[in-house]
Design an enzyme around this catalytic site. Structure first.
Site, short mmCIF file in Angstrom:
data_model
loop_
_atom_site.label_atom_id
_atom_site.label_comp_id
_atom_site.label_asym_id
_atom_site.label_seq_id
_atom_site.Cartn_x
_atom_site.Cartn_y
_atom_site.Cartn_z
CG ASN C 69 -21.91 14.84 53.98
OD1 ASN C 69 -22.20 15.55 54.95
ND2 ASN C 69 -21.82 15.34 52.75
CG ASN C 126 -23.23 25.95 53.18
OD1 ASN C 126 -24.24 25.68 52.52
ND2 ASN C 126 -22.57 25.06 53.86
CB CYS C 129 -25.57 22.90 54.51
SG CYS C 129 -25.33 21.39 55.48
CE LYS C 164 -20.44 24.02 47.99
NZ LYS C 164 -19.45 23.34 48.84
C1 LIG Z 1 -18.26 15.05 54.12
C2 LIG Z 1 -18.69 16.29 53.40
C3 LIG Z 1 -18.86 17.48 54.09
C4 LIG Z 1 -19.24 18.65 53.44
N1 LIG Z 1 -19.37 19.81 54.15
C5 LIG Z 1 -19.66 20.97 53.50
C6 LIG Z 1 -19.72 22.21 54.18
O1 LIG Z 1 -19.46 22.29 55.38
N2 LIG Z 1 -20.05 23.32 53.49
C7 LIG Z 1 -20.30 23.29 52.13
O2 LIG Z 1 -20.60 24.31 51.53
N3 LIG Z 1 -20.25 22.12 51.45
C8 LIG Z 1 -19.94 20.97 52.09
N4 LIG Z 1 -19.85 19.79 51.39
C9 LIG Z 1 -20.13 19.81 49.94
C10 LIG Z 1 -18.84 19.85 49.12
O3 LIG Z 1 -18.11 21.01 49.40
C11 LIG Z 1 -19.16 19.77 47.62
O4 LIG Z 1 -19.95 20.89 47.26
C12 LIG Z 1 -19.92 18.52 47.26
O5 LIG Z 1 -19.44 17.43 48.02
C13 LIG Z 1 -19.83 18.16 45.78
O6 LIG Z 1 -18.51 17.99 45.36
P1 LIG Z 1 -17.77 16.56 45.28
O7 LIG Z 1 -18.63 15.67 44.48
O8 LIG Z 1 -16.44 16.88 44.66
O9 LIG Z 1 -17.64 16.10 46.70
C14 LIG Z 1 -19.47 18.62 52.05
C15 LIG Z 1 -19.30 17.42 51.34
C16 LIG Z 1 -18.90 16.27 51.98
C17 LIG Z 1 -18.73 15.01 51.19
#
Ligand SMILES: Cc1cc2nc3c(=O)[nH]c(=O)nc-3n(C[C@H](O)[C@H](O)[C@H](O)COP(=O)(O)O)c2cc1C
Ligand SMILES: Cc1cc2nc3c(=O)[nH]c(=O)nc-3n(C[C@H](O)[C@H](O)[C@H](O)COP(=O)(O)OP(=O)(O)OC[C@H]3O[C@@H](n4cnc5c(N)ncnc54)[C@H](O)[C@@H]3O)c2cc1C
Ligand SMILES: Cc1cc2nc3c(=O)[nH]c(=O)nc-3n(C[C@H](O)[C@H](O)[C@H](O)COP(=O)(O)OP(=O)(O)OC[C@H]3O[C@@H](n4cnc5c(N)ncnc54)[C@H](O)[C@@H]3O)c2cc1C
Ligand SMILES: Cc1cc2nc3c(=O)[nH]c(=O)nc-3n(C[C@H](O)[C@H](O)[C@H](O)COP(=O)(O)O)c2cc1C
Ligand code: FES
Ligand code: FES
Lengths: 263, 305, 305, 263
Positions: C69, C126, C129, C164
């Protein structure tokens, strides 16, 4: 240099014989494997997971060009295989590995437990073809969980079924049944014990064989990837030249002389 | 016919599909599955100066769209390789690249010195194996060490020296630039990502070595990003590796900037993968109206760039 | 009933399953799919001081067992959040964690100062990112910056501050130790891996931002390894995230050393994933004869250790 | 707070109607979706890939509790869907999104191209139910590749089929056919143009509508993940308050007033 006979086969499932809720026999149309396989060899099959799964060959029907695989549910891969239906395609690599050595044997005792009773069935099948005197010891948790008893008996070999629950021939484990058998059995030169199953069982069987001065061949299980000897992930500890080292379960085994296994 | 030949520096390859180190042995077992003379080349299993037994089993764990391995450079050592394996590899009719791993700069140098007089085509310096305690990935995680190692190794051999880098770093660009400064002839991206699998019932890591290297399609996006990133900063030929399962994957790496690709895990699942991937690349090129695979190389157009 | 309650420092959570930032909005849309009061908590979409439009589309690419993403922190800004979203979130009956992203230390500090007087339960910094040019991952890739940022932020707020971290670093242990030195109350591992997807026909990255963050089961082995690695070095509570799709995955993270987990991508595929995962964890615990999920925490026994 | 009606449905494929080698209609047993869906809404379906795929609802059979999805092969996901067989399970999220606005309309002209002819069929179905005068313009490459012509005609609406190849009613593209239609058609107050298909086509249609001072609704396509508004990956550029910004295609759309779309 040109490739030899290919061993990657796109095969179709001919039929599925359910044994109980956790086990089934898949019958595959695989004439080249059926023609070439020897007992103790295995195939590496696709199962809708990332890697293939190694499965011993349980029987061949050479004339019909079929092979049979006995599958026991352990995790996702074997569960997927148990869901397969006649007509479903599979990619099968095989026959692979170094099987049991039957040459020169006059009497064979197979000792199986868990999914080990599957590949040993092929040993019995070939002993019968070759006229080798053969006895089969199979261990189960209980009569209820026992499998292939009729099939083993149908081969005409002498059978001894053990169950922890005490509701079969012998109360106890496969090794207990083997001990009992060895006490009763008149010694015959050229006897060997061939075993496949959980490691502790095989170790106990190997120990019994040693005490009875019988040669013993064991079929080791290791996690595999390629199954053809290139990736070295299937290392098992084996003694050679007095030193212990790793050999590849997939091509140097899976069957080893019990004496070289570093338990 | 779609043209496939290419150069990696001074080395001519028939085509851009190489077998990746550690997933093809020394080619012996694979000869049953394909005509090896049709491959671009074979990277040997990682070699060390002395024989290595490798790590305790289990050495493999399946993961989602990937696998972890912790082989730990099990290999017969350089001498045995030169004696028992190289003559076989040499007559296969494809390029022979030797993957070299050392504990120390001295060991890398010694191995390269001894390989210099042999009939191999290139040395792939393994600066990236995550499964051994010394050398390799530790060296490969520090730009200064990469640069100095390559500089010293280059004094020992006239063979092309490829630097195979680890993705487990903050800046792959810095590592690649260091390799370039050190005098590498090509850069290979990427080795495996360091990972772990756990059995929640036994409360044990699945791998006997606790951690292992993650390979397969799971890591392709990381590998592609690293190739694209390095390609814009470095002038050396790049060799892309990581999760290539089919011809389309391979073309993506060429577009990202790779001159050639290595196929690893795919060969463990489909032993004839290398040969199939080359055929698929050519078939796709025909569809795209491209008559030389080299035309794909580095054609990536970034957005807003 | 299997017990599920736990503490993250001073914060009590009903259970260890949190919705990960960016994959749950502010909870509004998800209320149709599950009783949100049953979740451990919700991490808000990443917020910035001022509203952000985010990156140009396409913002998503499917990969093998994962997705990339490149949303780029599209959000209404802190003020609008406090006015329009927080009151809604507050009455859901689960913990509210606010994910905060800044260009600069000043911005992080300003946001934390303003959040200090609100009814939120914790701040998730965060530092990871991968989809914005300034701040975030750049800060999160340098131990010294992590330490100093957290130290300054902690002067502005009494709320628990969770750091994070990004996996795109050479040593996650160094980053985690820096966060600990800075005074973080907990560490969240991991954000996405930086990756790319390429369309070989158009010769273009699939994502309008060229690169994106890789999430989903593809990255679970990397996340597990990082949690296990940090857990042995750091005394803070850890929150595990990366590729958790079911209860078994979640338990693996607890075993590796996490006190709680965050579920991200899984919610995009099965909106009720968080609730299902909690139920699966309890069911597995019953099978294992475990009557408190906290008993799994940090029980990993390394081999040969 | 308790969850509302669930919108994640485990459904079964009732039947598959092949249209040509690249397209088919899947009929699903999904009574809750059939009851609730309005034209222009979509579902997000599993397809044996990692993510779901957004597919417009092509028709509903409310009494039977069925919905129909028209699928056109693009990549792996749609190809997997085309392989499905009656009885296969699917997980379907829906109905999702903001559909076409038919309230107050007296005449509707739908203009579809590519897979856009599928969701617009649902518009025609509802217009017929509601007694709204409706015309359908569909554009294809050639007669050979044309689909749903009989189905559209069967609804009783006036149809105009365009083909680039020149072997249908109008030689040219859907927008050309629309231009021709607008030249001939007596103006009726309460007329609107509803369009779905490739972006350039929709842009041309919107331009024609603007020139003819007709309101126009367009159904945008963006890559999606969740389909329910939480992940923000489906951003499309839309004008609001004189400024261009991103809105979520999945919940703010997929249907937008043509005037607000930033082409
Ligand atoms: C569409 C999308 C948007 C995300 N936006 C954020 C965000 O705004 N802030 C953040 O700390 N992590 C963001 N993440 C990261 C997730 O919180 C997570 O750390 C990461 O996707 C790994 O976990 P997962 O494999 O369960 O998705 C985002 C992930 C996705 C897929
Ligand atoms: C030479 C050989 C012959 C075999 N013959 C049979 C047979 O005839 N019938 C039968 O039912 N089973 C047999 N097995 C065991 C079978 O391969 C495993 O049960 C199976 O791989 C488990 O996969 P899974 O996906 O169900 O389990 P999972 O545990 O989900 O598998 C995950 C990973 O672990 C590996 N793995 C798990 N358990 C084992 C194991 N015991 N041995 C090797 N790898 C394992 C899998 O291959 C896979 O990579 C044999 C194994 C070997 C090595
Ligand atoms: C609201 C909406 C309604 C739709 N209705 C229909 C319909 O009724 N019938 C139909 O056949 N198709 C429809 N589509 C298009 C359909 O979703 C895509 O063709 C499909 O996602 C392609 O997936 P794939 O795996 O076959 O292709 P791939 O290209 O392999 O897909 C890879 C990724 O790209 C995304 N993607 C690729 N093309 C598109 C596209 N054009 N739009 C959005 N995402 C895309 C996929 O979702 C997936 O994440 C609709 C799309 C949207 C957004
Ligand atoms: C079982 C296995 C063994 C490997 N051994 C080596 C090695 O000895 N030397 C090396 O440089 N890379 C080694 N690798 C890494 C691969 O060469 C390759 O860089 C990596 O697997 C990523 O490519 P893939 O996804 O195509 O497998 C090994 C990989 C695997 C799976
Ligand atoms: S499984 Fe690959 S060498 Fe044995
Ligand atoms: S697809 Fe997730 S918000 Fe639209």
């Amino acid at each position: 240099m040109l490739p030899e006979d290919p061993i990657e086969h796109a095969v179709t499932i001919r039929s599925v014989r359910r044994l109980n809720s956790l086990t089934a026999v898949l019958v595959l149309d695989a004439p080249l494997i059926a023609a070439a396989a020897t007992p103790g060899q295995f195939v590496n099959v696709t199962c809708d997971q990332f890697l293939r799964r190694p499965i011993g060959i349980m029987a061949v029907q050479r004339r019909e060009g079929l092979i049979e695989l006995g599958i026991r549910a352990v995790g996702a891969g074997t569960r997927n295989l148990l869901q397969k239906k006649p007509g479903d395609p599979l990619s099968v690599l095989g026959p692979l590995g170094h099987g049991f050595q039957l040459d020169g044997l006059r009497r064979v005792i197979t000792v199986g437990g868990g999914s080990g009773v599957f590949p040993l069935f092929f040993v019995q099948q070939v002993c019968r073809e070759r006229g080798i005197d053969a006895l089969a010891v199979c261990g189960y948790r209980s009569k209820n969980e026992s499998i292939l008893r009729d099939e083993y008996a149908g081969l005409g070999c002498q059978t001894l079924f053990a169950a922890d629950a005490g509701d079969l021939d012998v109360a106890g484990q496969a090794a207990d049944a083997l001990a009992q058998l060895l006490r009763q059995l008149p010694p015959v030169p050229g006897t060997a014990i061939l075993t496949c199953g959980p490691r502790p069982m095989m170790q106990a069987v190997a120990e019994l064989a040693r005490r009875n001065q019988l040669p013993c061949q064991v079929s080791l299980e290791e996690r595999m990837a390629c199954g053809i000897g290139v990736c070295l992930v299937c290392a098992c500890q084996v003694k050679a030249d007095g030193k212990t080292g790793y050999q590849r379960c997939c091509v140097d085994g899976p069957v080893f002389d019990a004496e070289v296994v570093a338990w | 016919m779609v043209k496939t030949a290419l150069q990696i520096g001074s080395l001519s390859l028939k085509n851009p599909v190489l077998a990746a180190s550690g997933t093809f042995g020394f080619g012996r077992e694979m000869a049953r599955f394909q005509d090896l003379s049709r491959l671009g080349g074979i990277c040997s299993k990682g070699l060390t100066l002395h024989p290595r037994a490798g790590n305790p089993p289990p050495r493999v764990a399946e993961t989602s769209c990937g696998m972890l391995n912790s082989v730990g450079l099990q290999n017969p050592g350089l001498d045995a390789f030169l004696r028992d394996e190289l003559p076989f590899m040499r007559q296969l009719g494809c390029a022979v690249i030797v993957n070299v791993a050392g504990h120390s700069t001295d060991e890398y140098c010694e191995m390269c010195r001894r390989l210099d007089q042999t009939a191999i085509d290139a040395i792939e310096l393994n600066l990236s194996c995550p499964n051994v305690r010394e050398g390799c990935m530790l060296i490969g995680s520090e730009a200064r060490q990469i640069e100095s190692l390559i500089r010293q190794v280059k004094l020992e051999t006239k063979k092309p020296v490829w630097a195979k880098l680890t993705p487990n770093v903050t800046s792959i660009a810095d590592m690649a630039l260091a390799a370039q400064r050190g005098g590498a002839d090509a850069i290979v991206l990427i080795n495996t990502l360091l990972g772990m699998a756990i059995d929640h019932r036994t409360r044990r890591p699945v791998l006997g070595n606790n951690t292992g290297g993650l390979s397969g399609p799971a890591i392709k996006p990381v590998a592609l990003r690293m190739v694209a990133e390095v390609s814009r900063l470095v002038d050396l030929p790049l060799i892309g590796v990581g999760g290539i399962m089919n011809g389309q994957d391979a073309l993506e790496f060429l577009v990202a900037g790779a001159s050639a690709v290595e196929v690893g895990t795919a060969s463990l699942i489909r032993p004839a993968a290398c040969q199939d991937i080359l055929a698929e690349m050519q078939a796709l090129a025909r569809v795209d109206g491209v008559d030389d695979l080299a035309e794909y190389r580095g054609t990536l157009q970034l957005w807003g760039g």
